[in-house]
Design an enzyme around this catalytic site. Sequence first.
Site, PDB file in Angstrom:
ATOM      1  N   HIS A  19      23.822 -19.801 -14.317  1.00  0.00           N
ATOM      2  CA  HIS A  19      23.605 -21.133 -14.904  1.00  0.00           C
ATOM      3  C   HIS A  19      24.928 -21.701 -15.419  1.00  0.00           C
ATOM      4  CE1 HIS A  19      19.347 -19.495 -15.736  1.00  0.00           C
ATOM      5  NE2 HIS A  19      19.179 -20.482 -14.872  1.00  0.00           N
ATOM      6  N   LYS A  43       4.294 -21.059 -18.982  1.00  0.00           N
ATOM      7  CA  LYS A  43       5.202 -20.007 -18.499  1.00  0.00           C
ATOM      8  C   LYS A  43       5.343 -18.963 -19.604  1.00  0.00           C
ATOM      9  CE  LYS A  43       8.925 -19.958 -15.184  1.00  0.00           C
ATOM     10  NZ  LYS A  43      10.160 -20.536 -14.668  1.00  0.00           N
ATOM     11  N   ARG A  92      20.578 -20.944  -4.923  1.00  0.00           N
ATOM     12  CA  ARG A  92      21.142 -19.617  -4.717  1.00  0.00           C
ATOM     13  C   ARG A  92      20.990 -19.175  -3.267  1.00  0.00           C
ATOM     14  NH1 ARG A  92      17.571 -16.975  -9.036  1.00  0.00           N
ATOM     15  NH2 ARG A  92      16.325 -18.661  -8.153  1.00  0.00           N
ATOM     16  N   SER A 130      16.786 -14.962 -14.094  1.00  0.00           N
ATOM     17  CA  SER A 130      16.473 -14.565 -15.468  1.00  0.00           C
ATOM     18  C   SER A 130      15.490 -13.396 -15.476  1.00  0.00           C
ATOM     19  CB  SER A 130      15.903 -15.758 -16.237  1.00  0.00           C
ATOM     20  OG  SER A 130      16.850 -16.804 -16.258  1.00  0.00           O
TER      21      SER A 130
HETATM   22  N1  COA Z   1      21.937 -18.816 -11.371  1.00  0.00           N
HETATM   23  C1  COA Z   1      21.084 -17.848 -11.668  1.00  0.00           C
HETATM   24  N2  COA Z   1      19.749 -18.025 -11.717  1.00  0.00           N
HETATM   25  C2  COA Z   1      19.280 -19.254 -11.484  1.00  0.00           C
HETATM   26  C3  COA Z   1      20.121 -20.313 -11.159  1.00  0.00           C
HETATM   27  C4  COA Z   1      21.511 -20.056 -11.104  1.00  0.00           C
HETATM   28  N3  COA Z   1      22.376 -21.020 -10.814  1.00  0.00           N
HETATM   29  N4  COA Z   1      19.363 -21.409 -10.948  1.00  0.00           N
HETATM   30  C5  COA Z   1      18.099 -21.039 -11.131  1.00  0.00           C
HETATM   31  N5  COA Z   1      18.041 -19.740 -11.454  1.00  0.00           N
HETATM   32  C6  COA Z   1      16.820 -18.945 -11.686  1.00  0.00           C
HETATM   33  C7  COA Z   1      16.354 -18.974 -13.100  1.00  0.00           C
HETATM   34  O1  COA Z   1      16.960 -17.944 -13.843  1.00  0.00           O
HETATM   35  C8  COA Z   1      14.878 -18.757 -12.953  1.00  0.00           C
HETATM   36  O2  COA Z   1      14.619 -17.409 -12.809  1.00  0.00           O
HETATM   37  P1  COA Z   1      13.179 -16.778 -13.135  1.00  0.00           P
HETATM   38  O3  COA Z   1      12.192 -17.462 -12.263  1.00  0.00           O
HETATM   39  O4  COA Z   1      13.385 -15.372 -12.811  1.00  0.00           O
HETATM   40  O5  COA Z   1      12.947 -17.071 -14.585  1.00  0.00           O
HETATM   41  C9  COA Z   1      14.535 -19.407 -11.618  1.00  0.00           C
HETATM   42  O6  COA Z   1      15.757 -19.511 -10.937  1.00  0.00           O
HETATM   43  C10 COA Z   1      13.883 -20.750 -11.809  1.00  0.00           C
HETATM   44  O7  COA Z   1      14.826 -21.576 -12.406  1.00  0.00           O
HETATM   45  P2  COA Z   1      14.664 -22.739 -13.415  1.00  0.00           P
HETATM   46  O8  COA Z   1      15.829 -23.591 -13.118  1.00  0.00           O
HETATM   47  O9  COA Z   1      14.564 -22.250 -14.806  1.00  0.00           O
HETATM   48  O10 COA Z   1      13.396 -23.465 -12.910  1.00  0.00           O
HETATM   49  P3  COA Z   1      11.998 -23.525 -13.492  1.00  0.00           P
HETATM   50  O11 COA Z   1      11.101 -23.400 -12.334  1.00  0.00           O
HETATM   51  O12 COA Z   1      11.754 -22.621 -14.612  1.00  0.00           O
HETATM   52  O13 COA Z   1      12.017 -25.006 -14.108  1.00  0.00           O
HETATM   53  C11 COA Z   1      11.902 -27.407 -14.039  1.00  0.00           C
HETATM   54  C12 COA Z   1      12.040 -26.098 -13.287  1.00  0.00           C
HETATM   55  C13 COA Z   1      11.792 -27.225 -15.520  1.00  0.00           C
HETATM   56  C14 COA Z   1      13.124 -28.223 -13.747  1.00  0.00           C
HETATM   57  C15 COA Z   1      10.640 -28.105 -13.468  1.00  0.00           C
HETATM   58  O14 COA Z   1       9.536 -27.250 -13.605  1.00  0.00           O
HETATM   59  C16 COA Z   1      10.344 -29.426 -14.122  1.00  0.00           C
HETATM   60  O15 COA Z   1      10.994 -30.395 -13.868  1.00  0.00           O
HETATM   61  N6  COA Z   1       9.311 -29.472 -14.980  1.00  0.00           N
HETATM   62  C17 COA Z   1       8.901 -30.681 -15.665  1.00  0.00           C
HETATM   63  C18 COA Z   1       7.645 -31.269 -15.063  1.00  0.00           C
HETATM   64  C19 COA Z   1       7.969 -32.231 -13.954  1.00  0.00           C
HETATM   65  O16 COA Z   1       8.714 -33.165 -14.091  1.00  0.00           O
HETATM   66  N7  COA Z   1       7.327 -32.002 -12.799  1.00  0.00           N
HETATM   67  C20 COA Z   1       7.517 -32.868 -11.647  1.00  0.00           C
HETATM   68  C21 COA Z   1       8.558 -32.345 -10.710  1.00  0.00           C
HETATM   69  S1  COA Z   1       7.784 -31.526  -9.357  1.00  0.00           S
END
Ligand code: COA
Length: 169
Positions: A19, A43, A92, A130
């Site tokens: 990140h 979550k 990734r 994560s």
């Molecule tokens: N390096 C390392 N790990 C990374 C990374 C990077 N550059 N980018 C992402 N990851 C990993 C994270 O650690 C996480 O790992 P985990 O699943 O093991 O916890 C995984 O990738 C998911 O990443 P994250 O970026 O945290 O995404 P998320 O799915 O948790 O969240 C949101 C995504 C919050 C952006 C999305 O759900 C959202 O926009 N929610 C709001 C509701 C909305 O607007 N919905 C409409 C859109 S469809």
Amino acid sequence: MKEKIAVYPGSFDPITNGHLDIIQRGLTLFDKVIVTVAVNPSKNALFTIEERLEMIRESVKGISNIEIDTFEGLLIDYAAKRKACAILRGLRAMSDFEFEFQMAMMNRRLSRDIQTVFLMTGFRWFFISSSAIKEVAHFGGKIEGMVPEIVCEKLKEKFKSIKPAKCRP
Ligand code: COA
């Protein structure tokens, strides 16, 4: 000229060096990056929102033009409220693409004023997530060098009662 702001959303449970890599490279493209933690009660997070914010704050100390925040609800609404021109996301591997593509298309459908910008995660962090970090720490594996020092310490504290993660003292 208008300040170019990007929001970098995620769960950050916890923040990793992957990140941080995206944040730092995002700052070469935007005047300001708002790192925003999604409040998503469905979550099953290990860290509270406050703990996650604290770890992010500590990890980006010394880096300018960053703001740390949280949001609830639609990301696109939050981005508009914060006057961002872009949503920053890291890719990734190919496996990330399908989910990210769907999310980017949905956000584009909701607003054409905000672009989704993808950066390739640095190759050193390609295998990091994560969840993987939490699992390794849970079983006492070495996570040093994959997460900021503060995260290493906090994971060690969380799993202390089970088996300590091996971190630098
Ligand atoms: N390096 C390392 N790990 C990374 C990374 C990077 N550059 N980018 C992402 N990851 C990993 C994270 O650690 C996480 O790992 P985990 O699943 O093991 O916890 C995984 O990738 C998911 O990443 P994250 O970026 O945290 O995404 P998320 O799915 O948790 O969240 C949101 C995504 C919050 C952006 C999305 O759900 C959202 O926009 N929610 C709001 C509701 C909305 O607007 N919905 C409409 C859109 S469809």
